[in-house]
Design a protein around this motif. Structure first.
Motif, PDB file in Angstrom:
ATOM      1  N   MET A  69       0.687  -1.184  -0.089  1.00  0.00           N
ATOM      2  CA  MET A  69      -0.081   0.004   0.241  1.00  0.00           C
ATOM      3  C   MET A  69       0.962   1.249   0.143  1.00  0.00           C
ATOM      4  O   MET A  69       0.285   2.370  -0.185  1.00  0.00           O
ATOM      5  CB  MET A  69      -0.842  -0.034   1.320  1.00  0.00           C
ATOM      6  CG  MET A  69      -2.151  -0.919   1.127  1.00  0.00           C
ATOM      7  SD  MET A  69      -3.050  -0.994   2.714  1.00  0.00           S
ATOM      8  CE  MET A  69      -4.525  -2.106   2.281  1.00  0.00           C
ATOM      9  N   PHE A 188      -0.953   6.235   3.490  1.00  0.00           N
ATOM     10  CA  PHE A 188      -1.537   6.245   2.136  1.00  0.00           C
ATOM     11  C   PHE A 188      -1.632   7.286   1.228  1.00  0.00           C
ATOM     12  O   PHE A 188      -2.222   7.209   0.172  1.00  0.00           O
ATOM     13  CB  PHE A 188      -3.103   5.643   2.676  1.00  0.00           C
ATOM     14  CG  PHE A 188      -3.246   4.682   3.527  1.00  0.00           C
ATOM     15  CD1 PHE A 188      -2.570   3.445   3.560  1.00  0.00           C
ATOM     16  CD2 PHE A 188      -3.978   4.828   4.842  1.00  0.00           C
ATOM     17  CE1 PHE A 188      -2.866   2.295   4.511  1.00  0.00           C
ATOM     18  CE2 PHE A 188      -4.310   3.973   5.844  1.00  0.00           C
ATOM     19  CZ  PHE A 188      -3.709   2.589   5.642  1.00  0.00           C
ATOM     20  N   LYS A 195       3.891   7.334  -2.902  1.00  0.00           N
ATOM     21  CA  LYS A 195       3.261   7.405  -1.520  1.00  0.00           C
ATOM     22  C   LYS A 195       4.276   7.840  -0.253  1.00  0.00           C
ATOM     23  O   LYS A 195       5.642   7.544  -0.634  1.00  0.00           O
ATOM     24  CB  LYS A 195       2.831   5.817  -1.081  1.00  0.00           C
ATOM     25  CG  LYS A 195       2.009   5.346  -2.278  1.00  0.00           C
ATOM     26  CD  LYS A 195       0.634   5.876  -1.906  1.00  0.00           C
ATOM     27  CE  LYS A 195      -0.550   5.092  -2.532  1.00  0.00           C
ATOM     28  NZ  LYS A 195      -1.884   5.503  -2.305  1.00  0.00           N
ATOM     29  N   ARG A 291     -10.167  -2.466   5.616  1.00  0.00           N
ATOM     30  CA  ARG A 291     -11.098  -1.279   5.313  1.00  0.00           C
ATOM     31  C   ARG A 291     -10.570   0.042   5.241  1.00  0.00           C
ATOM     32  O   ARG A 291     -11.279   1.061   5.459  1.00  0.00           O
ATOM     33  CB  ARG A 291     -12.206  -1.555   6.626  1.00  0.00           C
ATOM     34  CG  ARG A 291     -11.621  -1.233   7.724  1.00  0.00           C
ATOM     35  CD  ARG A 291     -12.982  -1.247   8.634  1.00  0.00           C
ATOM     36  NE  ARG A 291     -12.902  -0.442   9.975  1.00  0.00           N
ATOM     37  CZ  ARG A 291     -12.439  -1.391  11.088  1.00  0.00           C
ATOM     38  NH1 ARG A 291     -12.269  -2.665  10.765  1.00  0.00           N
ATOM     39  NH2 ARG A 291     -12.256  -0.869  12.173  1.00  0.00           N
ATOM     40  N   LYS A 292      -9.328   0.283   4.848  1.00  0.00           N
ATOM     41  CA  LYS A 292      -8.738   1.557   5.043  1.00  0.00           C
ATOM     42  C   LYS A 292      -9.506   2.382   4.026  1.00  0.00           C
ATOM     43  O   LYS A 292      -9.208   3.740   4.253  1.00  0.00           O
ATOM     44  CB  LYS A 292      -7.192   1.345   4.630  1.00  0.00           C
ATOM     45  CG  LYS A 292      -6.832   1.045   3.288  1.00  0.00           C
ATOM     46  CD  LYS A 292      -6.295   1.938   2.181  1.00  0.00           C
ATOM     47  CE  LYS A 292      -5.904   1.435   0.999  1.00  0.00           C
ATOM     48  NZ  LYS A 292      -5.747   2.157  -0.020  1.00  0.00           N
ATOM     49  N   ASP A 293     -10.029   2.137   2.979  1.00  0.00           N
ATOM     50  CA  ASP A 293     -10.606   2.975   1.828  1.00  0.00           C
ATOM     51  C   ASP A 293     -11.700   3.797   2.781  1.00  0.00           C
ATOM     52  O   ASP A 293     -12.086   4.891   2.586  1.00  0.00           O
ATOM     53  CB  ASP A 293     -10.972   2.334   0.841  1.00  0.00           C
ATOM     54  CG  ASP A 293      -9.856   1.989  -0.110  1.00  0.00           C
ATOM     55  OD1 ASP A 293      -8.922   2.507   0.066  1.00  0.00           O
ATOM     56  OD2 ASP A 293     -10.264   1.096  -1.066  1.00  0.00           O
ATOM     57  N   ASP A 294     -12.556   2.941   3.565  1.00  0.00           N
ATOM     58  CA  ASP A 294     -13.908   3.590   4.272  1.00  0.00           C
ATOM     59  C   ASP A 294     -13.093   4.613   5.218  1.00  0.00           C
ATOM     60  O   ASP A 294     -13.700   5.435   5.331  1.00  0.00           O
ATOM     61  CB  ASP A 294     -14.351   2.386   5.108  1.00  0.00           C
ATOM     62  CG  ASP A 294     -15.325   1.297   3.837  1.00  0.00           C
ATOM     63  OD1 ASP A 294     -15.408   1.971   2.650  1.00  0.00           O
ATOM     64  OD2 ASP A 294     -15.392   0.413   4.234  1.00  0.00           O
ATOM     65  N   ILE A 296     -10.310   6.459   5.227  1.00  0.00           N
ATOM     66  CA  ILE A 296      -9.824   7.444   4.558  1.00  0.00           C
ATOM     67  C   ILE A 296     -11.023   8.215   4.272  1.00  0.00           C
ATOM     68  O   ILE A 296     -11.050   9.744   4.178  1.00  0.00           O
ATOM     69  CB  ILE A 296      -8.917   7.160   3.105  1.00  0.00           C
ATOM     70  CG1 ILE A 296      -7.616   6.685   3.596  1.00  0.00           C
ATOM     71  CG2 ILE A 296      -8.741   8.492   2.324  1.00  0.00           C
ATOM     72  CD1 ILE A 296      -7.064   5.879   2.294  1.00  0.00           C
ATOM     73  N   ALA A 297     -12.165   7.742   3.359  1.00  0.00           N
ATOM     74  CA  ALA A 297     -13.206   8.431   2.941  1.00  0.00           C
ATOM     75  C   ALA A 297     -13.855   9.110   4.254  1.00  0.00           C
ATOM     76  O   ALA A 297     -14.373  10.271   4.040  1.00  0.00           O
ATOM     77  CB  ALA A 297     -14.041   7.640   2.250  1.00  0.00           C
ATOM     78  N   ASP A 327      -1.962  14.793  -1.278  1.00  0.00           N
ATOM     79  CA  ASP A 327      -3.153  14.293  -0.721  1.00  0.00           C
ATOM     80  C   ASP A 327      -3.174  14.716   0.880  1.00  0.00           C
ATOM     81  O   ASP A 327      -1.724  14.953   1.443  1.00  0.00           O
ATOM     82  CB  ASP A 327      -3.139  12.928  -0.388  1.00  0.00           C
ATOM     83  CG  ASP A 327      -3.371  12.222  -1.863  1.00  0.00           C
ATOM     84  OD1 ASP A 327      -4.054  12.924  -2.761  1.00  0.00           O
ATOM     85  OD2 ASP A 327      -3.055  10.945  -1.934  1.00  0.00           O
ATOM     86  N   VAL A 329      -4.738  13.431   4.443  1.00  0.00           N
ATOM     87  CA  VAL A 329      -5.608  12.182   4.829  1.00  0.00           C
ATOM     88  C   VAL A 329      -6.309  12.565   6.260  1.00  0.00           C
ATOM     89  O   VAL A 329      -6.985  11.861   6.959  1.00  0.00           O
ATOM     90  CB  VAL A 329      -5.005  10.975   4.826  1.00  0.00           C
ATOM     91  CG1 VAL A 329      -4.727  10.405   3.371  1.00  0.00           C
ATOM     92  CG2 VAL A 329      -3.703  10.752   5.705  1.00  0.00           C
TER      93      VAL A 329
END
Length: 433
Positions: A69, A188, A195, A291-294, A296-297, A327, A329
């Motif tokens: 990642m 991330f 990255k 579940r890192k995308d959740d 971050i979102a 980015d 985060v």
């Protein structure tokens, strides 16, 4: 918790209060939070059933996924981000023959561990002032701090925002310096398409309480250098001979190999530390990575709403800046009082259950003033942030109601009418139309 209370995100509110609203318990908006889900509990159960806590399949999977990642070949899971920083500098010092007293450039605003590990490795921290908008190391201030004894730059990716690694990497390459990225507060995120953790010789991350991925205790060191990866693993494990860094290293080998391993199994080739973590922490971390995308979102969504709600205070509070090539985060959400001290504002928020932390003051810490004298006059941006900067929570458990509550208390302090909340603004637009 009493049956007469309820939890709303990070809030706890009494439901048996008298009829007057003033009797309700104060709301609480925390800086950090941890919610253990079904996947964490499932993986922890598997660890318990396995009767194995030392380096094993969960740690291996966690390291491999984390490295991938962050565009790195290797990740080493240890017991803290501080430990990751410590062994990163120790490894580079030993591999490249640095001498005691050699210098490492460190930003003048960061958590104290960043420069403590320099000192613990018998190296000298040299402070560099920070950018007034990003609060990260200012590349324009680096060259003036380089001396013949400078060996490395230790940029920090603060609060979820990468430092300007394009400029820092160019300086390091031109001046022959190593880079250790302190990315304990940022995971991330991209800088110029790469990255965090992949720009330097080593990247260091934390999974401590209130960080982006939480394992309780824990940290990771990332690298693309196989020799450096071996050294980091050894230093984390008492300086052990690399032939035996895991209890699995003697499985499936022939007799000759087994006898060689047995002869060297209790051999130590570096001055190392006991910085290991267990399968329990790795299991929790792996579940959260999945579940890192959740995560971050939700964090970036919270930050967006903060920015919208606080926009009417932009003349008195500096809100976070997000450069176009990076980015953010948002591990945390920084605020800086433009003119004057933050103390009255912070006390106002704290008195209403809104947790705050100072914006990582370093050079004015009592121990550092004792060691280095009064440095603040030489670092005007750091001095301003020490006096005026703080942060509030931005974790995924914070609700929209909590965000609106924080906004209302900020506007209340400045004696202004609150900006309309996003959902209220949408309704109002329909009414007006």
């Amino acid at each position: 918790m009493s049956n007469n209370s309820q939890v709303l995100g990070p809030f706890r509110v009494r439901t048996d209060a008298p009829h007057t609203p003033a009797a309700a318990a104060p709301l609480k908006v925390t800086v950090g939070d941890l919610q253990m889900g079904a996947k964490e509990k499932e993986y922890l159960g598997q660890v318990i059933d396995s009767n194995r806590l030392s380096y094993g399949p969960f740690t291996k999977r966690f390291e491999e996924m984390f490295a991938e990642m962050h565009d790195c070949k290797f990740a080493i899971f240890c017991n803290s981000g501080t430990s990751a920083l410590h062994i990163a500098l120790a490894a580079l010092k030993e591999m490249h023959g640095w001498q005691d007293g050699d210098e490492v450039l460190v930003p003048a605003v960061t958590f104290v561990a960043t420069s403590n590990v320099v000192i613990h490795n018998n190296l000298t921290p040299v402070f560099v002032d920070v950018d007034p908008l990003t609060y990260n190391m200012d590349p324009a201030k680096i060259e003036a701090k380089i001396t013949p004894r400078t060996k490395a730059i230790l940029p920090v990716h603060l609060l979820g925002l990468p430092a300007d690694m394009v400029a820092i990497a160019e300086i390091a390459k031109r001046r022959g310096l190593k880079i250790v990225e302190d990315s304990c507060e940022t995971m991330f995120a991209n800088c110029a398409g790469r990255k965090v953790g992949s720009w330097g010789d080593v990247g260091c991350f934390s999974t401590y309480i209130a960080h982006y991925i939480v394992t309780g205790v824990g940290g990771l060191a990332t690298t693309n250098d196989p020799d450096l990866a071996i050294m980091l693993k050894s230093l984390m494990n008492h300086g052990r001979d690399s032939i035996y860094l895991s209890i699995d290293d003697d499985d499936g080998v022939n007799k000759k190999q087994l006898f060689e391993i047995a002869a060297r199994r209790f051999r130590f080739v570096h001055l190392g530390h006991s910085f290991r973590c267990t399968e329990m922490e790795a299991a929790i971390g792996l579940a959260q990575l999945e579940r890192k995308d959740d995560i971050i979102a939700r964090r970036t969504g919270i930050a967006k709403r903060y920015r919208e709600r606080f926009a009417g205070l932009n003349d008195v509070l500096q809100l976070p800046t997000i450069p176009a090539d990076r980015d953010h985060v948002f591990m945390l959400f920084p605020l800086v009082v433009r003119d004057g001290s933050k103390r009255d504002l912070v006390n106002h928020l704290e008195s209403h259950g809104i947790e705050t932390r100072d914006l990582l003051p370093l050079i004015n810490q009592p121990i550092y003033k004792k060691m280095f004298g009064d440095l603040e006059p030489h670092y005007p941006v750091a001095r301003w942030l020490n006096n005026s900067g703080f942060y509030i929570g931005c974790h995924q458990s914070i609700t929209n109601d909590a965000i609106d509550y924080v906004a209302d208390k900020l506007y209340e302090f400045f004696g202004r009418k609150p900006a309309v909340a996003p959902q209220r603004a949408a309704v109002w637009s329909k009414v007006v139309a």
